[in-house]
Design an enzyme around this catalytic site. Sequence first.
Site, PDB file in Angstrom:
ATOM      1  N   ALA A 124      49.219  22.705  35.465  1.00  0.00           N
ATOM      2  CA  ALA A 124      47.974  22.517  34.724  1.00  0.00           C
ATOM      3  C   ALA A 124      46.869  21.988  35.625  1.00  0.00           C
ATOM      4  O   ALA A 124      46.749  20.779  35.841  1.00  0.00           O
ATOM      5  CB  ALA A 124      48.215  21.574  33.555  1.00  0.00           C
ATOM      6  N   LEU A 125      46.060  22.917  36.124  1.00  0.00           N
ATOM      7  CA  LEU A 125      44.935  22.564  36.993  1.00  0.00           C
ATOM      8  C   LEU A 125      43.601  22.850  36.289  1.00  0.00           C
ATOM      9  O   LEU A 125      42.694  22.033  36.288  1.00  0.00           O
ATOM     10  CB  LEU A 125      45.035  23.404  38.289  1.00  0.00           C
ATOM     11  N   GLU A 127      40.437  23.565  33.827  1.00  0.00           N
ATOM     12  CA  GLU A 127      39.793  22.982  32.637  1.00  0.00           C
ATOM     13  C   GLU A 127      38.644  23.891  32.235  1.00  0.00           C
ATOM     14  O   GLU A 127      38.282  24.810  32.976  1.00  0.00           O
ATOM     15  CB  GLU A 127      39.270  21.575  32.966  1.00  0.00           C
ATOM     16  N   ARG A 243      51.184  32.126  44.916  1.00  0.00           N
ATOM     17  CA  ARG A 243      50.391  33.370  44.826  1.00  0.00           C
ATOM     18  C   ARG A 243      51.200  34.624  45.145  1.00  0.00           C
ATOM     19  O   ARG A 243      50.996  35.661  44.503  1.00  0.00           O
ATOM     20  CB  ARG A 243      49.157  33.267  45.730  1.00  0.00           C
ATOM     21  N   GLN A 339      45.482  57.787  33.927  1.00  0.00           N
ATOM     22  CA  GLN A 339      44.785  59.060  34.158  1.00  0.00           C
ATOM     23  C   GLN A 339      45.777  60.225  34.305  1.00  0.00           C
ATOM     24  O   GLN A 339      45.541  61.314  33.783  1.00  0.00           O
ATOM     25  CB  GLN A 339      43.921  58.934  35.430  1.00  0.00           C
ATOM     26  N   GLY A 342      46.822  61.504  31.097  1.00  0.00           N
ATOM     27  CA  GLY A 342      45.770  62.063  30.246  1.00  0.00           C
ATOM     28  C   GLY A 342      45.648  61.255  28.960  1.00  0.00           C
ATOM     29  O   GLY A 342      45.783  60.024  28.978  1.00  0.00           O
ATOM     30  N   GLY A 343      45.444  61.932  27.844  1.00  0.00           N
ATOM     31  CA  GLY A 343      45.270  61.250  26.552  1.00  0.00           C
ATOM     32  C   GLY A 343      46.469  60.394  26.192  1.00  0.00           C
ATOM     33  O   GLY A 343      46.328  59.320  25.588  1.00  0.00           O
ATOM     34  N   GLU A 366      45.631  32.207  39.181  1.00  0.00           N
ATOM     35  CA  GLU A 366      46.015  31.587  40.472  1.00  0.00           C
ATOM     36  C   GLU A 366      44.969  31.838  41.556  1.00  0.00           C
ATOM     37  O   GLU A 366      45.282  32.032  42.724  1.00  0.00           O
ATOM     38  CB  GLU A 366      47.428  32.007  40.886  1.00  0.00           C
TER      39      GLU A 366
HETATM   40  C1  FAD Z   1      46.096  34.314  30.997  1.00  0.00           C
HETATM   41  C2  FAD Z   1      45.709  33.188  31.901  1.00  0.00           C
HETATM   42  C3  FAD Z   1      46.685  32.337  32.394  1.00  0.00           C
HETATM   43  C4  FAD Z   1      46.334  31.267  33.219  1.00  0.00           C
HETATM   44  N1  FAD Z   1      47.284  30.380  33.635  1.00  0.00           N
HETATM   45  C5  FAD Z   1      46.916  29.225  34.276  1.00  0.00           C
HETATM   46  C6  FAD Z   1      47.875  28.199  34.562  1.00  0.00           C
HETATM   47  O1  FAD Z   1      49.066  28.331  34.260  1.00  0.00           O
HETATM   48  N2  FAD Z   1      47.441  27.048  35.148  1.00  0.00           N
HETATM   49  C7  FAD Z   1      46.133  26.853  35.488  1.00  0.00           C
HETATM   50  O2  FAD Z   1      45.813  25.800  36.006  1.00  0.00           O
HETATM   51  N3  FAD Z   1      45.197  27.829  35.251  1.00  0.00           N
HETATM   52  C8  FAD Z   1      45.571  28.997  34.652  1.00  0.00           C
HETATM   53  N4  FAD Z   1      44.626  29.977  34.367  1.00  0.00           N
HETATM   54  C9  FAD Z   1      43.243  29.766  34.790  1.00  0.00           C
HETATM   55  C10 FAD Z   1      42.815  30.707  35.905  1.00  0.00           C
HETATM   56  O3  FAD Z   1      43.435  30.352  37.119  1.00  0.00           O
HETATM   57  C11 FAD Z   1      41.275  30.662  35.978  1.00  0.00           C
HETATM   58  O4  FAD Z   1      40.804  31.308  34.813  1.00  0.00           O
HETATM   59  C12 FAD Z   1      40.749  31.319  37.228  1.00  0.00           C
HETATM   60  O5  FAD Z   1      41.082  30.557  38.356  1.00  0.00           O
HETATM   61  C13 FAD Z   1      39.224  31.496  37.186  1.00  0.00           C
HETATM   62  O6  FAD Z   1      38.570  30.378  36.726  1.00  0.00           O
HETATM   63  P1  FAD Z   1      37.462  30.545  35.552  1.00  0.00           P
HETATM   64  O7  FAD Z   1      38.105  31.330  34.460  1.00  0.00           O
HETATM   65  O8  FAD Z   1      36.932  29.196  35.229  1.00  0.00           O
HETATM   66  O9  FAD Z   1      36.344  31.444  36.194  1.00  0.00           O
HETATM   67  P2  FAD Z   1      35.069  30.917  37.011  1.00  0.00           P
HETATM   68  O10 FAD Z   1      35.498  29.961  38.051  1.00  0.00           O
HETATM   69  O11 FAD Z   1      34.022  30.473  36.039  1.00  0.00           O
HETATM   70  O12 FAD Z   1      34.593  32.250  37.715  1.00  0.00           O
HETATM   71  C14 FAD Z   1      33.823  33.252  37.037  1.00  0.00           C
HETATM   72  C15 FAD Z   1      33.577  34.402  38.025  1.00  0.00           C
HETATM   73  O13 FAD Z   1      32.839  33.923  39.152  1.00  0.00           O
HETATM   74  C16 FAD Z   1      33.553  34.203  40.344  1.00  0.00           C
HETATM   75  N5  FAD Z   1      33.327  33.106  41.281  1.00  0.00           N
HETATM   76  C17 FAD Z   1      33.468  31.778  41.063  1.00  0.00           C
HETATM   77  N6  FAD Z   1      33.142  31.070  42.144  1.00  0.00           N
HETATM   78  C18 FAD Z   1      32.822  31.983  43.104  1.00  0.00           C
HETATM   79  C19 FAD Z   1      32.411  31.896  44.466  1.00  0.00           C
HETATM   80  N7  FAD Z   1      32.309  30.718  45.096  1.00  0.00           N
HETATM   81  N8  FAD Z   1      32.132  33.036  45.126  1.00  0.00           N
HETATM   82  C20 FAD Z   1      32.255  34.240  44.525  1.00  0.00           C
HETATM   83  N9  FAD Z   1      32.654  34.392  43.238  1.00  0.00           N
HETATM   84  C21 FAD Z   1      32.932  33.286  42.546  1.00  0.00           C
HETATM   85  C22 FAD Z   1      35.012  34.322  39.923  1.00  0.00           C
HETATM   86  O14 FAD Z   1      35.762  35.083  40.846  1.00  0.00           O
HETATM   87  C23 FAD Z   1      34.864  34.999  38.579  1.00  0.00           C
HETATM   88  O15 FAD Z   1      34.708  36.391  38.764  1.00  0.00           O
HETATM   89  C24 FAD Z   1      44.980  31.069  33.571  1.00  0.00           C
HETATM   90  C25 FAD Z   1      43.990  31.944  33.084  1.00  0.00           C
HETATM   91  C26 FAD Z   1      44.342  32.980  32.248  1.00  0.00           C
HETATM   92  C27 FAD Z   1      43.251  33.863  31.694  1.00  0.00           C
END
Ligand code: FAD
Length: 383
Positions: A124-125, A127, A243, A339, A342-343, A366
Amino acid sequence: MAWDRLTDDQRELRELVRTLARERIARRAAEIDASHEFPWDVVELYRENDLFGLLFEEQYGGLGTGTLIALIAIEEVAKVCATSALILAVQELGALGIKLAGSEEQKRRFLPKLASGEWLAAYALTEAGSGSDSAAMRSQARRDGDEYVLTGTKRFITNAGVAHLYVCFAKTDGAAGHDGISAFVVEADTPGFQIGRIEPKMGIKGSTTGELLFDNCRVPAANRLGEEGEGFPLAMRILDRSRPGVGAQGLGLAQGATDYALAYAKERETFGEPIANHQLIAGMLADMETKCAAARALLYRCARLIDSGDDSPQLTKLSAMTKLYCTDVAMAVTTDAVQVLGGYGYIQEYPVERMMRDAKITQIYEGTNQIQRLVIAREMLRD
Ligand SMILES: Cc1cc2nc3c(=O)[nH]c(=O)nc-3n(C[C@H](O)[C@H](O)[C@H](O)COP(=O)(O)OP(=O)(O)OC[C@H]3O[C@@H](n4cnc5c(N)ncnc54)[C@H](O)[C@@H]3O)c2cc1C
């Protein structure tokens, strides 16, 4: 040793997982997707066949067979069901904090329960306001005698509500930025700890993704991993090793979709012959297979580096490259598989529709693939 050569033991384990995946998990994949229910029967299957043991050393109840075979197991399961593969990947993700920073007492207390699969783990990292920028987290942990009092909310946590053990990150020093973060093991029955909203989502629908709520949650100081302030580097070291698990999940999706598209293309006829004989389809299949093979080469190389005990920036770079490439391949190849069909590829009766939805998340969690590119470039510039 050639990059793809496996020992007899590794081959045997791959065969075991491949058979379980084909005979027991494949037929459940569509139901898991449709019901959105966490597949406890798959957990039971892993327990019975000691598959969680693949992730752990022998001294803590595991099989001690190493990272390469663990990643191969994730790939084999992901060929048929990405949700089920994620159960293995997240058991590793959740256990890594204890493996890397746990005291001997903490390892003995927690790891055997995870190695047997009696307990599931979570990491859990993230928020609401801190995903890519994880150090911007707001959760706090205040020391009070021999306990810490945790307050705050984690979001998007895989295994929320099904895990028994959550490795959580919170600020022990709000003013110190990266250096003010510490890591804790929170057990599911700790007073003040609750599960919040579980998110409906596009894919991996049998996996729970939800909020963790900490309301003056009292965690024993004995559950802190490492020293105060060591949480952020630990979170990053964990991701270096977890990762490739997402990479393996992506590769499995890509190879599963390629295999399905190939079989379909040999059967489906247009203009009087199998579509596989049309060169534009044959070319797509060739590209799909080639991308899978390239992704696998990177994955195995990364696994062998982890198994060699390497803890250098080289691992950070290679693991980011592996996650980036395998998961971009997953998205491209599953889209191409749709693709090729197809359908029919767009219809839920055929598994490539699910695979394409499942593939998308591998480019996001991740660390998004934009973040992987930043990590790789940072290491290149440092070299
Ligand atoms: C199904 C699911 C399971 C998950 N499981 C876990 C889990 O078990 N534990 C946990 O801790 N988290 C988990 N996550 C969280 C996940 O790791 C984050 O959603 C992810 O790291 C992106 O963070 P964000 O959604 O806040 O996007 P944001 O950080 O808001 O990013 C939004 C967009 O901006 C881009 N962006 C952000 N900063 C930059 C930059 N400096 N340069 C270029 N582009 C940038 C991103 O690539 C993205 O396209 C999960 C998420 C989902 C949807």
